[in-house]
Design an enzyme around this catalytic site. Structure first.
Site, PDB file in Angstrom:
ATOM      1  N   SER A 186      11.307   3.469  -9.545  1.00  0.00           N
ATOM      2  CA  SER A 186      10.086   2.720  -9.301  1.00  0.00           C
ATOM      3  C   SER A 186      10.195   1.340  -9.968  1.00  0.00           C
ATOM      4  O   SER A 186      11.203   0.670  -9.792  1.00  0.00           O
ATOM      5  CB  SER A 186       8.877   3.510  -9.800  1.00  0.00           C
ATOM      6  OG  SER A 186       7.684   3.024  -9.236  1.00  0.00           O
ATOM      7  N   ASP A 438       8.701   7.509   1.297  1.00  0.00           N
ATOM      8  CA  ASP A 438       8.194   6.766   0.141  1.00  0.00           C
ATOM      9  C   ASP A 438       7.692   5.395   0.587  1.00  0.00           C
ATOM     10  O   ASP A 438       8.476   4.570   1.062  1.00  0.00           O
ATOM     11  CB  ASP A 438       9.311   6.614  -0.896  1.00  0.00           C
ATOM     12  CG  ASP A 438       8.857   5.821  -2.121  1.00  0.00           C
ATOM     13  OD1 ASP A 438       7.628   5.644  -2.289  1.00  0.00           O
ATOM     14  OD2 ASP A 438       9.719   5.399  -2.900  1.00  0.00           O
ATOM     15  N   HIS A 466       8.975   9.564  -3.348  1.00  0.00           N
ATOM     16  CA  HIS A 466       9.208   8.570  -4.389  1.00  0.00           C
ATOM     17  C   HIS A 466      10.039   9.152  -5.544  1.00  0.00           C
ATOM     18  O   HIS A 466       9.634  10.130  -6.172  1.00  0.00           O
ATOM     19  CB  HIS A 466       7.842   8.106  -4.922  1.00  0.00           C
ATOM     20  CG  HIS A 466       7.876   6.909  -5.807  1.00  0.00           C
ATOM     21  ND1 HIS A 466       8.294   5.670  -5.378  1.00  0.00           N
ATOM     22  CD2 HIS A 466       7.526   6.746  -7.107  1.00  0.00           C
ATOM     23  CE1 HIS A 466       8.181   4.798  -6.367  1.00  0.00           C
ATOM     24  NE2 HIS A 466       7.727   5.433  -7.425  1.00  0.00           N
TER      25      HIS A 466
END
Length: 509
Positions: A186, A438, A466
């Protein structure tokens, strides 16, 4: 037939009840996912090793960092947390795997579990992890007031990593023979790529999972990707599910606009207060949309797309409505007996709370206002939610909480893309990994080229969510996820071989 909650769904309700008091549900889902993952890691560890964490000799350390690396006259420092696991390290020349912390606290599990740890075992690597400044325990002692947040930025965080590199090198007598590879997911995935870009003499290569390396003010594509995931049959979505979600939010919006039925809406969704003001109505819409956004982003972590689609498309004897009724049932499933706080004022109060130890929401929203944007509006035609969730409604947060105007916000986002290269980065030896469903892959590198025309290395994992590739592999993982992890392993193996070749060439010179 009356709908009853299975044991798994009852468990979900218990999880959610502990963190729905205030603030955006999506952010709190994110933090809860982290807690669930840590609990899972603890169970796995105790099942394998009776002595638990002690068996791994995880070392907790603290590094005194400059608060402002770019002000040489500055003397203020803060204590930054780091972790080391040297269980697998082959001294003295084994590689170093650097796990980069993101917008939340670091955990012992970050150097004990995860795909990077599995690869460290195979390659005799030293595992180190650094907590991001202003998150977890690594917070400026002066607190979280606006004047103190000035030193919270990705640029400062990258300098922290460079200083940490030197600290670890000195502590373990490392040399140029020790190949460093950075890992992150991320926001931390973007930091991993940027660390390789900015400090190529420190990081030989990087793996960037679900990394949003392009700043974006209006990230309406996020909602579009959520809509596509709700239709994706590979993850138990369907066109009917998407359609019913759209109908549900349209019906809710119509009810709110009618005005005289706000009381009924508040009753249906067990709101803590009637959403009479537009700001509160938008807050209610956002909270309900967050259930879908969080489920798609973290699919299969503690809830999945199939489960919410079942709720949205099936009617019960007690409630014959499908779309709107499904949204009501889903809300009750999430919040249980506790009321849904849709107060915009309460959200602002949470963001304005400068008390240390109250989570990471304030710090991250500050970073979105000063660097990235990432505002997940519903202004794309494929968005399944309400157009009330607009860019304007989210931009105003920056002004109200931090005094950052819209022109400044736009400049901040533009600066980040100029500084880092947007989605055409000048990065070599970076592997970008993304999951098919994602939403953040829209801001990452997928089948693209770097700024100098070189094909970027990337892996796209079918049906994955994700950062799913970063988890420790499980027997029941989907085949595409296992294959994706294998591609990552091959990349790391090739990188370490390349590093060995370069070392031999240097010796010959």
């Amino acid at each position: 037939m009356k709908m009853t909650l299975s044991p798994a769904r009852c468990f979900i309700v218990l999880l959610i009840l502990s963190f729905v008091d205030a603030g955006r549900i999506f952010w709190e889902m994110k933090e809860r996912v982290r807690e669930v993952q840590l609990q899972r890691a603890e169970r796995l560890l105790l099942a394998k090793v009776p002595r638990g964490r002690q068996h791994f000799h995880v070392k907790l350390g603290f590094l005194e960092q400059q608060l402002d690396h770019f002000n040489r006259q500055g003397s203020k420092t803060f204590r930054q947390t780091y972790l080391v696991n040297d269980k697998y390290w082959k001294k003295p020349d084994g590689p170093v795997f650097l796990f980069i912390g993101g917008e939340g606290p670091l955990s012992w599990a970050d150097v004990v579990f995860g795909h990077h740890v599995e690869m460290a075992k195979k390659h005799d690597a030293l595992l180190v992890a650094l907590e991001h400044r202003f998150y977890g325990d690594s917070i400026n002692p002066d607190g979280l007031k606006m004047e103190n947040l000035a030193s919270l930025s990705s640029q400062q965080a990258l300098m922290d990593l460079a200083v940490f590199h030197e600290h670890i090198s000195q502590s373990f007598n490392l040399t140029s023979n020790n190949t460093w590879i950075s890992f992150g997911g991320s926001y931390a995935g973007a930091l991993s790529a940027w660390f390789k870009r900015g400090f190529p003499h420190l990081a030989f290569a990087a793996v960037a999972s679900s990394a949003p390396i392009r700043a974006k003010l209006d990230f309406s594509a996020y909602s579009k990707m959520v809509g596509l995931a709700l239709q994706n049959e590979r993850v138990r979505g369907s066109l009917k599910c998407f359609s019913e979600v759209q109908k549900a939010f349209a019906a809710l919006e119509a009810a709110l606009m009618a005005g005289d039925v706000c009381h009924q809406v508040a009753t249906d969704f067990n709101c803590c207060q009637e959403p009479k003001d537009l700001d509160d109505q938008i807050c209610l819409m956002q909270n309900l949309a967050d259930i879908f956004m969080g489920t798609v982003q973290y699919n299969d972590e503690f809830m999945n797309i199939g489960m919410i689609c079942d709720v949205m498309t099936n009617k019960t004897r007690d409630d014959e409505r499908v779309g709107y009724g499904g949204l009501v049932r889903l809300s009750k499933m999430f919040f249980g007996a506790r009321c849904l706080d849709a107060s915009f004022k309460n959200e602002l109060n949470q963001l304005m709370n400068t008390t240390v130890g109250r989570g990471s929401y304030r710090q991250w929203i500050y970073q979105t206002c000063t660097e990235f944007g990432f505002y997940q509006s519903c202004e794309d035609a494929m968005c399944p939610f309400s157009r009330m969730i607009s860019l304007k409604s989210q931009e105003e947060i920056c002004q109200l909480v931090f005094g950052i105007s819209l022109p400044s916000l736009k400049r901040n986002v533009a600066f980040s893309n100029t500084y880092y290269g947007g989605d055409s980065p000048t990065t070599h030896r970076v592997l970008y990994v993304n999951g098919e469903i994602d939403p953040w892959r829209e801001l990452s590198v997928v089948g693209a080229c770097t700024a100098d025309g070189e094909k970027a290395r990337d892996v796209l994992i079918e049906g994955a969510a994700h950062c799913a590739d970063m988890m420790t592999g499980q027997v029941d993982d989907r085949a595409s996820l296992k294959s994706g992890r294998k591609e990552i392993e091959n990349y790391v193996t090739d990188i370490l071989r390349t590093a060995e070749v370069e070392k031999m060439e240097r010796r010959c010179d």
